[in-house]
Design an enzyme around this catalytic site. Sequence first.
Site, PDB file in Angstrom:
ATOM      1  CG  ASP A 267       8.140  -6.616   9.567  1.00 37.68           C
ATOM      2  OD1 ASP A 267       7.961  -7.270  10.609  1.00 37.68           O
ATOM      3  OD2 ASP A 267       8.372  -5.397   9.555  1.00 37.68           O
ATOM      4  CE  LYS A 289       3.274  -5.284  13.984  1.00 36.22           C
ATOM      5  NZ  LYS A 289       3.858  -6.288  14.878  1.00 36.22           N
ATOM      6  N   GLY A 321      11.145  -1.297   3.532  1.00 38.10           N
ATOM      7  CA  GLY A 321      11.369   0.142   3.405  1.00 38.10           C
ATOM      8  C   GLY A 321      12.438   0.637   4.353  1.00 38.10           C
ATOM      9  CG  MET A 402       0.193   0.658   4.619  1.00 37.24           C
ATOM     10  SD  MET A 402       0.566   0.402   6.364  1.00 37.24           S
ATOM     11  CE  MET A 402       1.139   2.043   6.853  1.00 37.24           C
TER      12      MET A 402
END
Length: 487
Positions: A267, A289, A321, A402
């Site tokens: 990612d 992403k 993560g 987020m």
Amino acid sequence: MFERVGRVSESVSLLADFPVFFRVADKPVLVIGNGEEALNKARLLHQTQARIRIVADHPEPVLADFLRETAIENFARDVKDTDFLDAKLVFIASGDKATDYVLAKRIQAHHIPVNVVDRPQLCDFLTPAIVNRAPVTIAIGSEGAGPVLTQMIRARIEGMLAPQLGALARLAVQFRAQADALIEKGAARRNFWRSFFEGRVAAALEGGNEKAAHDEARILLQNASIQHSAQKQTGYVWLVGAGAGAEDLLTLRAHRVLMNADVIIYDALVPEAIVAMGRRDATRILVGKRKGCHSKSQDEISQLLVDEARLGKQVVRLKSGDPLIYGRAGEEMAALRAANISFEVVPGITSAFAAAADMELPLTLRGVASSLIFTTGHDMQGETLPDWARLAVSGATIAIYMGRSVAGDVASRLMSAGLPADTSVAAIENASRQDKRLFHGTLKDLPDLSLREDLHGPVMVIIGEAVAGASLKNAEPLSRQQHFAAA
């Protein structure tokens, strides 16, 4: 199409010097100088197959003794162009600054690489400390740290490597062509060489029995060839957590898996330094992403995992993560199960834990907070208040992923649900990384977070009374008014 590229992140330490090996077998290499430094370079070159030339018009006794012992060609005069025009490399150790400069420029004018002892600004290349286990060579450079540190590192590495490593490498060279012909490139071949260097072959050489080592290598190759012919190598997928960002928070298991991968699918939030910890020859596929940029759908990514594994490849799906916390691992595991492809999940350190560690913040605190909630700010955008909001009122700690863009909405709805406006809040940008930023305040200050234009990395928001126990020594006020007052 998926992007198969490498990225350079600002957090990656860039090398000032690019390490390479010069091929010097049967090539002329010139050393200029009369003293100890010239002797040191000559001794180093004497470990190679280079044709060594020395220009020493008045060699000091130790150098003169070395020249007599080795029968190295010496020109006892000033340097002539014919001495270096066909040279692969030139080492200059005259000891005189002006002479070094003139010689370096004179030789470099002919596009010949030059190393000037103790004058790095004149050097085209640097001489590393060398650990010699021929045909294995380890070169050590330390970019300005100095010779003492470099030699200490060299001594440490010397002690780590078995004296028989060179003999083992020479034996490997004998079997390489056969292994390449009989075993398909990829995991099967890597497994063969891992067994070669770590199993009975190595043990036999360590015991001083070269014949037994050769026999064990032949048996190992035969067994690997039979196994490869009997069945095609089966693909496998690892869903790997890259952690919050710092390279040294990557788990040992994750690093081992990366070193075995044929393909790394990663990612955008995974730092380049972590991607680079995989095998250098692995195919790297960036599937993006970032916020506002979803060029690859989840269905496409899941299908990519299936397609690569069906080709018999060892695939790492590298996620920021932990894969099981907002990493969409559920969809990918479902696709792999449907395709009957084996997989494994390798946990990572999620951003909430890294952020709490950065602020020395207890996520649970006896008598204050006994539960922890992971959520995203987007959960607050629906018409119905999530159940966890009521838990927050009862004392749970909330970790919001987020959440920066919806911070104002989060704050107003939590206060409407009954959470006091003075409830402690922490916000951490780029948790665990060198460029992390820490903020502290209360729930009524949280809307200011979405107004900040100086935040560009991922932000973790933590809300709850346990946050009051955090260390604020490196934290900035979350409220813009407090921030400007402090400034």
